[in-house]
Design a protein around this motif. Structure first.
Motif, short mmCIF file in Angstrom:
data_model
loop_
_atom_site.label_atom_id
_atom_site.label_comp_id
_atom_site.label_asym_id
_atom_site.label_seq_id
_atom_site.Cartn_x
_atom_site.Cartn_y
_atom_site.Cartn_z
N ALA A 87 -4.64 -9.09 -23.62
CA ALA A 87 -3.81 -10.17 -23.09
C ALA A 87 -4.07 -10.32 -21.59
O ALA A 87 -4.10 -9.33 -20.87
CB ALA A 87 -2.34 -9.85 -23.32
N ILE A 102 -4.35 -16.19 -27.50
CA ILE A 102 -3.69 -15.39 -28.54
C ILE A 102 -2.36 -16.07 -28.88
O ILE A 102 -1.70 -16.61 -28.00
CB ILE A 102 -3.45 -13.95 -28.02
CG1 ILE A 102 -4.80 -13.26 -27.75
CG2 ILE A 102 -2.59 -13.15 -28.98
CD1 ILE A 102 -4.68 -11.96 -26.96
N VAL A 153 1.35 -15.23 -30.72
CA VAL A 153 2.27 -14.26 -31.34
C VAL A 153 3.46 -15.04 -31.89
O VAL A 153 4.25 -15.60 -31.13
CB VAL A 153 2.76 -13.22 -30.31
CG1 VAL A 153 3.77 -12.27 -30.95
CG2 VAL A 153 1.58 -12.45 -29.72
N TYR A 194 3.73 -17.23 -27.09
CA TYR A 194 4.80 -16.72 -27.93
C TYR A 194 5.47 -17.91 -28.62
O TYR A 194 5.96 -18.83 -27.95
CB TYR A 194 5.81 -15.92 -27.09
CG TYR A 194 5.18 -14.63 -26.59
CD1 TYR A 194 5.26 -13.46 -27.34
CD2 TYR A 194 4.46 -14.59 -25.39
CE1 TYR A 194 4.65 -12.28 -26.90
CE2 TYR A 194 3.86 -13.41 -24.95
CZ TYR A 194 3.96 -12.27 -25.71
OH TYR A 194 3.36 -11.11 -25.30
N TYR A 205 -3.54 -5.70 -27.53
CA TYR A 205 -4.48 -6.83 -27.52
C TYR A 205 -4.92 -7.10 -26.09
O TYR A 205 -4.21 -6.75 -25.13
CB TYR A 205 -3.80 -8.09 -28.11
CG TYR A 205 -3.31 -7.87 -29.51
CD1 TYR A 205 -4.16 -7.96 -30.61
CD2 TYR A 205 -1.97 -7.53 -29.74
CE1 TYR A 205 -3.71 -7.72 -31.90
CE2 TYR A 205 -1.50 -7.29 -31.03
CZ TYR A 205 -2.38 -7.39 -32.09
OH TYR A 205 -1.92 -7.14 -33.37
N ILE A 250 2.46 -6.01 -27.29
CA ILE A 250 1.32 -6.94 -27.38
C ILE A 250 0.27 -6.57 -26.33
O ILE A 250 -0.93 -6.53 -26.62
CB ILE A 250 1.80 -8.40 -27.18
CG1 ILE A 250 2.72 -8.83 -28.34
CG2 ILE A 250 0.61 -9.36 -27.03
CD1 ILE A 250 2.07 -8.80 -29.71
N GLU A 251 0.72 -6.30 -25.13
CA GLU A 251 -0.23 -6.08 -24.03
C GLU A 251 -0.94 -4.71 -24.15
O GLU A 251 -2.02 -4.53 -23.60
CB GLU A 251 0.48 -6.30 -22.69
CG GLU A 251 0.74 -7.81 -22.51
CD GLU A 251 1.85 -8.21 -21.53
OE1 GLU A 251 2.25 -7.36 -20.70
OE2 GLU A 251 2.31 -9.37 -21.59
N VAL A 267 0.06 -12.34 -35.53
CA VAL A 267 -0.79 -12.42 -34.33
C VAL A 267 -2.11 -13.08 -34.68
O VAL A 267 -2.82 -12.65 -35.60
CB VAL A 267 -1.05 -11.02 -33.75
CG1 VAL A 267 -1.93 -11.10 -32.51
CG2 VAL A 267 0.26 -10.30 -33.43
N VAL A 272 -1.40 -15.44 -23.72
CA VAL A 272 -0.65 -15.19 -24.96
C VAL A 272 0.45 -16.23 -25.10
O VAL A 272 1.28 -16.42 -24.19
CB VAL A 272 -0.02 -13.78 -24.96
CG1 VAL A 272 0.70 -13.54 -26.30
CG2 VAL A 272 -1.08 -12.71 -24.74
N ARG A 296 1.47 -15.89 -19.76
CA ARG A 296 2.29 -15.96 -20.96
C ARG A 296 2.88 -17.36 -21.10
O ARG A 296 3.38 -17.92 -20.13
CB ARG A 296 3.47 -14.98 -20.89
CG ARG A 296 3.09 -13.53 -20.79
CD ARG A 296 4.36 -12.67 -20.87
NE ARG A 296 4.07 -11.31 -20.45
CZ ARG A 296 4.68 -10.70 -19.42
NH1 ARG A 296 5.62 -11.33 -18.72
NH2 ARG A 296 4.35 -9.45 -19.12
#
Lengths: 278, 278
Positions: free
Chosen positions: A151, A93, A95, A61, A149, A145-146, A44, A59, A155
């Motif tokens: 977020a 962010i 991930v 991914y 962090y 994640i949510e 992360v 975020v 996404r």
């Protein structure tokens, strides 16, 4: 408690003036998946303005997220979202999701022997579990994640090759899972044109309420396999782009191959999807 | 001793399975310069194959090396020198040098008031100490790096804007200091065409035994200033390239400006200078 003591000692080490200090781009951690019945490693990255504000961030991914890909992708994002390259892109962010069983998780149909015109391209002990992996993302990873962090509700998904095939399949099966899709040289050759066959079988589809950026490489050196993968991929991209209501682009990188295209795809894709103006 | 204990505890924390672990791209440290009479911060990246071998690696010195630029540059290098982008480039050490007094260290002549056609572009309390900064590199930084890391005898310099001006001046004053120069949109406008005036005043020069890659941005939006900076820069680059015996290229990035060109310059420059084939 042991972990708290460790963390304190790490902090003491990091902030000792004059000593060597780690330059960190994130943390690796892991999540035990009930669904997949295995531990899943994650890395992360938090953007520079994460600390010192209470702002929430989009975020991203990143599939096939080994440490080198994570380092490269974070480098592109951090350059683009700071003064280094003129703050062109929003901070976000990241991930990264390393693989455990790549062909199992990223392919949408079960194909023990993958062929193209009677030629065997590869064989797989496990394949076709993309929808289970998507459920893992939706039901286990996103909540993790949510909860941990800041977020925002935006996404993004970044996938290349089999990862691009997976991302393209999410656009078909559950398009609102992500707001943005960066799909890099997807394996359109999978399962005898799976993507276009599935799209054709879906009948009339609603407008796609997501942003998409497709990047294609020049794989002409692979002969008919490379040319067909591009042809099927761009046919699919063209159809998807026609359905999209937001940013929707496809780019062909003539001077890059399947193995080298990721970088310019990240660079141009992030500028298109996550522009600081949007 | 305290530092050894710290390091051991950090290692214990990092390798505890299941805990959060730092993803590191290097260490920051500092060096007290007798010459400059100040502490100089540094960030050092070691490539993935550094540990576990006794191999020596080329060292890339990155000017204007703040943490965002370091993260971005390392991302490009790590992608290019691993499977992520097909192992196109050799693995290398990166030493990023953050600024203390940028205009003092990176400009080659003293210009309190920098003008172009009677227009004042900027004023500087300190300028013109590039040769002193070069001496710091040669006499203090190189020995420090080469004593503490497995550095091969190949040194590369990466500089942009004033950093590009500095790198271009090293090519003029002490070209064998580095083996490779990646010079990005240099400030050719400095001191009324300093680079070309100095080159013209140097008379007949020996062949340049170094590799050079010049990257230029499209700064036409800045009007005559942007166009003249490009014109003077490319005139200089053309002359230097004519003298070079190794790889020597210049590229114009039409779709990038001074503030955004670094990324494609790193990408293309590293592929040209540090190709895995060389």
């Amino acid at each position: 408690m042991k972990s708290v003591v460790c963390s304190l000692v790490v902090l003491l080490c990091v902030f000792r003036v004059g000593a060597s200090e780690v330059v960190s781009i994130g943390t690796s951690t892991s999540l035990t998946s009930e669904l997949l019945q295995e531990d899943r490693a994650l890395m992360v990255y938090l953007p520079p303005s994460y600390s010192g504000t209470d702002k929430a961030f989009p975020v991203i991914y990143l599939l096939d997220g080994d440490v080198h890909r994570f380092t490269g992708f974070v480098g592109v994002l951090e350059s683009l979202s700071t003064d280094t390259l003129g703050n062109q892109v929003q901070q976000a962010i990241v991930v990264a999701i390393p693989n455990t069983h790549r062909s199992r998780d990223l392919t949408p149909s079960t194909v023990p022997e993958w062929t193209f015109k009677d030629r065997v391209l590869d064989t797989f002990a496990q394949s076709g579990q993309a929808s289970r992996f998507l459920t893992f993302l939706q039901q286990e990873l996103f909540p993790f994640i949510e909860a941990n962090y800041r977020a925002s509700n935006r996404r993004l998904l970044v996938g290349e090759s089999f990862g691009g095939l997976f991302a393209a399949d999410v656009v078909l099966q559950a398009p609102t899972t992500f707001d943005d899709y960066l799909i890099i040289d997807p394996t359109a050759l999978w399962d005898n044109n799976y993507l276009n066959r599935t799209l054709a079988g879906a009948g009339e589809r609603p407008a796609l309420d997501a942003n998409v950026f497709f990047a294609f490489a020049n794989n002409a050196h692979l002969g008919e396999i490379g040319l067909t993968n591009y042809q099927w991929g761009t046919t699919f991209a063209t159809a998807i782009i026609r359905q999209a209501t937001g940013t929707a682009e496809q780019h062909y990188f003539e001077h890059e191959t399947h193995g080298t295209v990721a970088f310019l795809a990240w660079y141009n894709g992030l500028r298109a999807l996550l522009s600081a103006q949007n």
